[in-house]
Motif scaffolding. Structure first.
Motif, short mmCIF file in Angstrom:
data_model
loop_
_atom_site.label_atom_id
_atom_site.label_comp_id
_atom_site.label_asym_id
_atom_site.label_seq_id
_atom_site.Cartn_x
_atom_site.Cartn_y
_atom_site.Cartn_z
N TRP A 28 7.98 -12.59 -4.82
CA TRP A 28 9.09 -13.41 -4.32
C TRP A 28 9.57 -12.92 -2.97
O TRP A 28 9.80 -13.73 -2.06
CB TRP A 28 10.24 -13.40 -5.32
CG TRP A 28 11.51 -13.93 -4.72
CD1 TRP A 28 11.81 -15.24 -4.45
CD2 TRP A 28 12.64 -13.18 -4.27
NE1 TRP A 28 13.05 -15.35 -3.87
CE2 TRP A 28 13.59 -14.09 -3.74
CE3 TRP A 28 12.94 -11.83 -4.26
CZ2 TRP A 28 14.80 -13.69 -3.22
CZ3 TRP A 28 14.16 -11.41 -3.74
CH2 TRP A 28 15.08 -12.34 -3.23
N SER A 31 7.20 -13.83 -0.26
CA SER A 31 7.29 -15.27 -0.01
C SER A 31 8.55 -15.59 0.79
O SER A 31 8.50 -16.36 1.77
CB SER A 31 7.32 -16.03 -1.35
OG SER A 31 7.52 -17.41 -1.14
N ARG A 32 9.65 -14.99 0.39
CA ARG A 32 10.93 -15.22 1.07
C ARG A 32 10.86 -14.79 2.53
O ARG A 32 11.39 -15.46 3.42
CB ARG A 32 12.02 -14.43 0.33
CG ARG A 32 13.44 -14.73 0.72
CD ARG A 32 13.93 -16.03 0.14
NE ARG A 32 15.38 -16.13 0.30
CZ ARG A 32 16.01 -16.29 1.45
NH1 ARG A 32 15.32 -16.39 2.57
NH2 ARG A 32 17.33 -16.38 1.48
N TYR A 67 16.79 -8.53 -4.62
CA TYR A 67 15.61 -7.67 -4.76
C TYR A 67 15.99 -6.23 -5.09
O TYR A 67 15.51 -5.67 -6.08
CB TYR A 67 14.76 -7.70 -3.49
CG TYR A 67 13.50 -6.88 -3.65
CD1 TYR A 67 12.41 -7.40 -4.36
CD2 TYR A 67 13.40 -5.58 -3.16
CE1 TYR A 67 11.27 -6.65 -4.55
CE2 TYR A 67 12.26 -4.82 -3.36
CZ TYR A 67 11.20 -5.37 -4.05
OH TYR A 67 10.07 -4.62 -4.27
N LEU A 146 8.42 -20.39 -6.86
CA LEU A 146 9.02 -19.11 -7.22
C LEU A 146 10.34 -18.91 -6.50
O LEU A 146 11.31 -18.42 -7.09
CB LEU A 146 8.05 -17.97 -6.90
CG LEU A 146 8.55 -16.55 -7.17
CD1 LEU A 146 8.98 -16.39 -8.62
CD2 LEU A 146 7.49 -15.53 -6.79
N GLU A 147 10.40 -19.28 -5.23
CA GLU A 147 11.65 -19.15 -4.48
C GLU A 147 12.76 -20.00 -5.12
O GLU A 147 13.91 -19.56 -5.23
CB GLU A 147 11.44 -19.54 -3.02
CG GLU A 147 10.58 -18.55 -2.24
CD GLU A 147 10.57 -18.83 -0.74
OE1 GLU A 147 11.63 -19.23 -0.22
OE2 GLU A 147 9.53 -18.64 -0.10
N ILE A 150 13.97 -18.31 -8.34
CA ILE A 150 14.87 -17.17 -8.12
C ILE A 150 16.27 -17.65 -7.77
O ILE A 150 17.27 -17.04 -8.19
CB ILE A 150 14.33 -16.23 -7.03
CG1 ILE A 150 13.02 -15.58 -7.48
CG2 ILE A 150 15.35 -15.17 -6.67
CD1 ILE A 150 13.17 -14.61 -8.64
#
Length: 204
Positions: A28, A31-32, A67, A146-147, A150
């Motif tokens: 994640w 990706s972020r 995170y 996924l973003e 989250i």
């Protein structure tokens, strides 16, 4: 500060201890970071600099309050396990790329962060963040579902804690059951991968 404190204690170095991040939160964060890099480049190419600062602030919030907060236990274990090395690697790479991304906008803070990170990589590096090539996004690392999951996870944790508070059930008391309801089945499928995090945070 969090990174340098624990990396110094463990003697972690990027060139000798780097491991690919395999946890869902590692994926994640990568990706972020790539989504952020892509958006910044798009705005800069269009000479739209004003929207960039809120993007940087949002990323700092995600990095620190999602995170790092959800991964703290990975840094606290004994010895340099593969998982701990992966956690350090993910955080180091995110901080390094982020410092370069924000260099045109907050030059002195970016340089300070970059210089704090330099001792943890013995390979030849640019002497200053302002001598680094500007990052280009790697779209293959972007996981949009996924973003989104989250983002929903953060809301679930907030609502879960609020419901506990309203019901006067302290977080140390395990829940018997908890049910998530949403009309988007694809989102629920993605959230199912985050079930261990939800259970741990809400003591389910």
């Amino acid at each position: 500060k969090f990174f340098t404190t624990y990396a110094a204690i463990d003697g972690w170095r990027h060139n000798t201890h780097a491991k690919p991040g395999n946890s869902i939160l590692d994926h994640w964060l990568y990706s972020r970071l790539e989504s952020l890099t892509m958006k910044i480049n798009e705005h800069m190419d269009a000479y739209q600099l004003f929207p960039v600062v809120p993007l940087l602030v949002d990323f700092i919030e995600a990095l620190t309050n999602t995170y790092i907060r959800l991964n703290r236990d990975r840094y606290w274990g004994d010895g340099l396990t593969d998982d701990k090395c992966a956690a350090y690697t993910t955080l180091y790479q995110a901080l390094t790329q982020f410092s370069v991304c924000m260099a045109p906008f907050v030059p002195f803070l970016s340089e300070h962060i970059y210089q704090q990170l330099r001792p943890y990589n013995d390979k030849n590096q640019a002497l200053s963040v302002h001598l680094c090539s500007y990052p280009q996004a790697e779209p293959q690392q972007i996981k949009s579902k996924l973003e989104q999951a989250i983002i929903q996870l953060e809301q679930i944790l907030i609502l879960g804690r609020q419901m506990r508070n309203d019901a006067k059930i302290k977080i140390k008391v395990p829940l018997k059951t908890m049910t998530l309801i949403h009309k988007n089945q694809a989102l629920l499928d993605e959230l199912s991968k985050l079930e261990p995090i939800i259970k741990k945070e809400l003591n389910d």
